[in-house]
Structure formats: C-alpha cells, structure tokens
Design a protein around this motif. Sequence first.
Motif, PDB file in Angstrom:
ATOM      1  N   TYR A 166       0.854  -1.257   0.103  1.00  0.00           N
ATOM      2  CA  TYR A 166      -0.059   0.095   0.051  1.00  0.00           C
ATOM      3  C   TYR A 166       0.773   1.269  -0.038  1.00  0.00           C
ATOM      4  O   TYR A 166       1.714   1.296   0.895  1.00  0.00           O
ATOM      5  CB  TYR A 166      -0.793   0.012   1.212  1.00  0.00           C
ATOM      6  CG  TYR A 166      -1.634   1.247   1.398  1.00  0.00           C
ATOM      7  CD1 TYR A 166      -2.788   1.769   0.437  1.00  0.00           C
ATOM      8  CD2 TYR A 166      -1.386   2.041   2.328  1.00  0.00           C
ATOM      9  CE1 TYR A 166      -3.354   2.778   0.589  1.00  0.00           C
ATOM     10  CE2 TYR A 166      -2.087   3.324   2.617  1.00  0.00           C
ATOM     11  CZ  TYR A 166      -3.070   3.777   1.629  1.00  0.00           C
ATOM     12  OH  TYR A 166      -3.724   4.717   1.813  1.00  0.00           O
ATOM     13  N   ASP A 167       0.485   2.276  -0.839  1.00  0.00           N
ATOM     14  CA  ASP A 167       1.067   3.548  -0.963  1.00  0.00           C
ATOM     15  C   ASP A 167       0.105   4.619  -0.955  1.00  0.00           C
ATOM     16  O   ASP A 167      -0.793   4.677  -1.991  1.00  0.00           O
ATOM     17  CB  ASP A 167       1.989   3.581  -2.203  1.00  0.00           C
ATOM     18  CG  ASP A 167       2.901   4.798  -2.242  1.00  0.00           C
ATOM     19  OD1 ASP A 167       2.362   5.700  -1.618  1.00  0.00           O
ATOM     20  OD2 ASP A 167       3.897   4.860  -2.961  1.00  0.00           O
ATOM     21  N   LEU A 170       0.161   6.570  -4.263  1.00  0.00           N
ATOM     22  CA  LEU A 170      -0.818   5.987  -5.502  1.00  0.00           C
ATOM     23  C   LEU A 170      -2.128   6.025  -5.193  1.00  0.00           C
ATOM     24  O   LEU A 170      -2.872   6.084  -6.248  1.00  0.00           O
ATOM     25  CB  LEU A 170      -0.233   4.441  -5.395  1.00  0.00           C
ATOM     26  CG  LEU A 170       1.232   4.227  -5.799  1.00  0.00           C
ATOM     27  CD1 LEU A 170       1.501   2.653  -5.926  1.00  0.00           C
ATOM     28  CD2 LEU A 170       1.503   4.829  -7.240  1.00  0.00           C
ATOM     29  N   ARG A 171      -2.647   5.881  -3.908  1.00  0.00           N
ATOM     30  CA  ARG A 171      -4.256   6.073  -3.894  1.00  0.00           C
ATOM     31  C   ARG A 171      -4.573   7.339  -4.183  1.00  0.00           C
ATOM     32  O   ARG A 171      -5.430   7.434  -4.962  1.00  0.00           O
ATOM     33  CB  ARG A 171      -4.377   5.986  -2.275  1.00  0.00           C
ATOM     34  CG  ARG A 171      -5.740   5.985  -1.817  1.00  0.00           C
ATOM     35  CD  ARG A 171      -5.914   5.700  -0.244  1.00  0.00           C
ATOM     36  NE  ARG A 171      -7.174   6.234   0.311  1.00  0.00           N
ATOM     37  CZ  ARG A 171      -8.202   5.319   0.482  1.00  0.00           C
ATOM     38  NH1 ARG A 171      -7.854   3.935  -0.033  1.00  0.00           N
ATOM     39  NH2 ARG A 171      -9.363   5.707   0.887  1.00  0.00           N
ATOM     40  N   ALA A 173      -3.314   9.490  -6.126  1.00  0.00           N
ATOM     41  CA  ALA A 173      -3.093   9.640  -7.536  1.00  0.00           C
ATOM     42  C   ALA A 173      -3.946   8.995  -8.271  1.00  0.00           C
ATOM     43  O   ALA A 173      -4.886   9.406  -9.346  1.00  0.00           O
ATOM     44  CB  ALA A 173      -1.730   9.157  -8.030  1.00  0.00           C
ATOM     45  N   ALA A 174      -4.593   7.575  -7.816  1.00  0.00           N
ATOM     46  CA  ALA A 174      -5.377   6.774  -8.660  1.00  0.00           C
ATOM     47  C   ALA A 174      -6.956   7.639  -8.764  1.00  0.00           C
ATOM     48  O   ALA A 174      -7.604   7.612  -9.308  1.00  0.00           O
ATOM     49  CB  ALA A 174      -5.310   5.544  -8.360  1.00  0.00           C
ATOM     50  N   ARG A 177      -7.405  10.857 -10.778  1.00  0.00           N
ATOM     51  CA  ARG A 177      -7.309  10.256 -12.069  1.00  0.00           C
ATOM     52  C   ARG A 177      -8.709   9.756 -12.296  1.00  0.00           C
ATOM     53  O   ARG A 177      -9.343   9.927 -13.556  1.00  0.00           O
ATOM     54  CB  ARG A 177      -6.289   9.372 -12.595  1.00  0.00           C
ATOM     55  CG  ARG A 177      -6.357   8.875 -13.890  1.00  0.00           C
ATOM     56  CD  ARG A 177      -5.012   8.464 -14.661  1.00  0.00           C
ATOM     57  NE  ARG A 177      -5.240   7.007 -13.838  1.00  0.00           N
ATOM     58  CZ  ARG A 177      -4.330   6.724 -12.819  1.00  0.00           C
ATOM     59  NH1 ARG A 177      -3.439   7.124 -12.245  1.00  0.00           N
ATOM     60  NH2 ARG A 177      -4.427   5.407 -12.523  1.00  0.00           N
ATOM     61  N   ARG A 249      -1.824  -2.813  -8.718  1.00  0.00           N
ATOM     62  CA  ARG A 249      -1.382  -2.193  -7.211  1.00  0.00           C
ATOM     63  C   ARG A 249      -2.122  -0.764  -7.196  1.00  0.00           C
ATOM     64  O   ARG A 249      -2.491  -0.516  -5.931  1.00  0.00           O
ATOM     65  CB  ARG A 249       0.272  -2.099  -7.294  1.00  0.00           C
ATOM     66  CG  ARG A 249       0.490  -1.361  -6.009  1.00  0.00           C
ATOM     67  CD  ARG A 249       2.009  -1.094  -5.956  1.00  0.00           C
ATOM     68  NE  ARG A 249       2.570  -0.453  -4.802  1.00  0.00           N
ATOM     69  CZ  ARG A 249       3.446   0.136  -4.505  1.00  0.00           C
ATOM     70  NH1 ARG A 249       4.508   0.326  -5.632  1.00  0.00           N
ATOM     71  NH2 ARG A 249       3.836   0.659  -3.221  1.00  0.00           N
ATOM     72  N   GLU A 250      -1.853   0.057  -8.207  1.00  0.00           N
ATOM     73  CA  GLU A 250      -2.518   1.428  -7.971  1.00  0.00           C
ATOM     74  C   GLU A 250      -3.886   1.183  -7.421  1.00  0.00           C
ATOM     75  O   GLU A 250      -4.500   1.895  -6.704  1.00  0.00           O
ATOM     76  CB  GLU A 250      -2.156   2.196  -9.190  1.00  0.00           C
ATOM     77  CG  GLU A 250      -2.464   3.688  -8.863  1.00  0.00           C
ATOM     78  CD  GLU A 250      -2.100   4.425 -10.004  1.00  0.00           C
ATOM     79  OE1 GLU A 250      -1.597   5.620 -10.107  1.00  0.00           O
ATOM     80  OE2 GLU A 250      -2.552   4.095 -11.131  1.00  0.00           O
ATOM     81  N   CYS A 253      -4.858   0.310  -4.131  1.00  0.00           N
ATOM     82  CA  CYS A 253      -4.558   1.329  -3.156  1.00  0.00           C
ATOM     83  C   CYS A 253      -5.643   2.091  -3.178  1.00  0.00           C
ATOM     84  O   CYS A 253      -5.935   2.842  -1.991  1.00  0.00           O
ATOM     85  CB  CYS A 253      -3.146   1.847  -3.483  1.00  0.00           C
ATOM     86  SG  CYS A 253      -1.760   1.249  -3.255  1.00  0.00           S
ATOM     87  N   ALA A 254      -6.388   2.628  -4.126  1.00  0.00           N
ATOM     88  CA  ALA A 254      -7.653   3.248  -4.118  1.00  0.00           C
ATOM     89  C   ALA A 254      -8.670   2.709  -3.505  1.00  0.00           C
ATOM     90  O   ALA A 254      -9.901   3.460  -3.180  1.00  0.00           O
ATOM     91  CB  ALA A 254      -7.853   3.504  -5.721  1.00  0.00           C
ATOM     92  N   SER A 277      -2.270  -6.041  -0.153  1.00  0.00           N
ATOM     93  CA  SER A 277      -2.443  -4.492  -0.213  1.00  0.00           C
ATOM     94  C   SER A 277      -2.931  -3.863   1.068  1.00  0.00           C
ATOM     95  O   SER A 277      -3.119  -2.714   1.044  1.00  0.00           O
ATOM     96  CB  SER A 277      -3.208  -3.962  -1.333  1.00  0.00           C
ATOM     97  OG  SER A 277      -3.316  -2.795  -1.715  1.00  0.00           O
TER      98      SER A 277
END
Length: 389
Positions: A166-167, A170-171, A173-174, A177, A249-250, A253-254, A277
Amino acid sequence: MRVLHIISTLAEGGAEHQLRLLVRRLPYDCEVVTLSRPGAVAAALRADGTTVHEVITTRDRDLSAVIKLRRLIRLGHFDVVHTHLYRACVQGLFAARLAGVRHVVATEYHLGGDGGARALYLIGERLGRLTIAASEPIAGRLRALGVPDERITVIPKAIDPAEFRYDPALRAAARARLGIGPGVRVIGGVGRLEPGKRFDRLIRAVGEVPEAILLLVGDGSARPALERLAVIEGVADRVTFAGAVGHAREMLCAMDVFASPSDEDTFGLVVLEALASGLPALYAVCPPLEELAAARSAVGGAERLSPHDPESLPRKLRTELLCFEERRGARLPARSAGERYDAAELAASVGQLYERMAGGRSPLRRGTREQSSIARPNEGKRRRRRRAT
C-alpha cells in the motif's frame, strides 16, 4: 543453463504475470518467445533485461510458426524449453522435439476447448517430459484428458507481496485520475469482465450500500451488460469502470474494501493480491484461503461469502465499511496465504524441476518438495544475453 520460455501471449493476463515473476527469479539465462503481439508484460520483461522474441501466429495449427520456433531453439542452443498456455504448448512442444531438445516442460493454467483441440494438446503433451498444473483442479482436468499421473506436478500460482504494498501517494493519484474524492468509500473488484466472474452481484450489492461507490477494474465481453445493469439498478452514478490495467497495485490502493463474488472454478489469486495491499477481502472462492481456514489458520480480514445467502455480500460489505470507519481509515497490515504462494517458492520449485530433468532423474511427483540451491530471488548468476530481436 539456457532456458527458452514460449508463451501464447504477453499482454496483461494472469499467466503472463506468472511468467514475469518466474523469469525474474530464475538464476538461469532465460529468453522468452511470445506468439502474439507483445504488450505491457513484454515491456516489463525487456526492462528487466530479458530478451523477448516475437513469432506471431493466429492459429493453433501453424506449421510455419513451428518451423520458426525450431530454428530459434537451435540457434539459441537452449537446454530447456518451457511452454505456457495452450497454443504455446502445442507449437512449442513440437518445435522443441524437432530441434532435438530433451528437457521440455509445459505449464497449464487452464484447460478447455473442443474435442479436437484437446486431442491436439494431448499429442503435443506426450512430446514433453512433464506438465506443471497451476492448481489441483487443473491437475484433475489433465488426468481426465488422459495425461498420466506421473507426468503431472502441481506448482501453484503465486504473487510477490511487495508488488502490492500500500502507498498513500498511489491512492491519491489513482483517485484523482478516476474522479473519486479522498473521503469517498470505495468497494473494489478486479478481473476480466466476463459472465462467470459475477460482477453483476457487486453492482446489485452496491445498491444496498448507499454510502459507497463501486470501482470495477478490468475489461471483457460483459462490460456493456454490466453498464446497462448499473443503469437499471439506479447506481450508474456510483459505479466506475476503470478498464484494464497493466498492474493492479494502484487500483487496489484506491479501494477500501475488496470483493471477489465469482463462484466459478478459480484460483483466487486476485484475493491474495488484495490482502497483500492491506484490504479486507470478501470472496466466494479462493482455494488457498479455504485450505488455511480448513487447517484453522484463517487469514485475518478475509471472509468467505455464503453461497446460499444472497444477502451475504451486501451485509458483509456494510460490516467492513463500518470497521473501516472504526479504524478511522487506517489500512490493515499486509497479509499472505503463506510461503507456498510466494513468487520465490514458485521459482524454487520450477528451478528444481529443471535441475532434476538435466540430472536425468524423474520429475517431482505432485505436491512434493525438496531443498534447492535456487530457492530465493537474486541468488545465482543471471547470465542473460541481451540480443536485439
């Protein structure tokens, strides 16, 4: 040892990622051939320094492709040929035999097709030394097809848990978007949008969880029907179709809660990815987790859906979202189904088979395991030939 992997496609499917995980960890000089136009997985392999060849074919019965593969095998002086997926198994096994390679192994991830296709597969299978089944059900299908039991070994599919760590960046950013606000509760599903995956159940369930939206990651023939169902159920504004992605992954994370409603014959690898995750995961079928539960070693934050209770999915989704609120949005720790489903173990088991074949010994019987000097990634020399193709 030089190993040539032949795979039907290098796009974005599960078998392709299994090959990527395997090649990355094998301490041999590996090259790869794809029988279709390369995609994201081919790019990842090349970025790792692996030579990827292209022998494009659109037919299972393609003599010209077999001839091209035979020539490539001979020029490369490969010690082992390893095929992946149906078309590669058929054409690659014939090519390897014509090229004079004695050490040939195939991996079967799923098995279907009509009687003629199965007959052709069985003829090709006899040209190899061993078939690796990616799960026990696949091993059963191989036996039913006529593959002798002593020529089958089960090496289950695996993941690299670190790839799904988990990042929060990235959460963010996703979600940005996808147009999902930071405070919105997200139920997620990942997989091919096909009828057997039963994402229709998730769409109906989200209608009973008004405080959340649904994020579906993947593409397939059922997408138009699922989009229509979202409209019919009155939740079209709360269902986001993200399409296919190269790596999950991304998107994981979302999400806040993960659900896999498919009750078809599936391995459930995506459920293990969600657990890695840090997501709570609801699943209808996931053999690795079911094995652990039967052994009274259940993985925390993973719950099986009741097959006889249609309210099981929405009820458990609501429960998990309440737990999420109680944790104040904190992620669960990463969990796994154990070493057996780790990519390092996958490479160790496959490498051990190579060593046994090269040493003239009988392949491992199904479910057995021996000590090996190649049991962990980054051990041994990687003598890769970086030739332009």
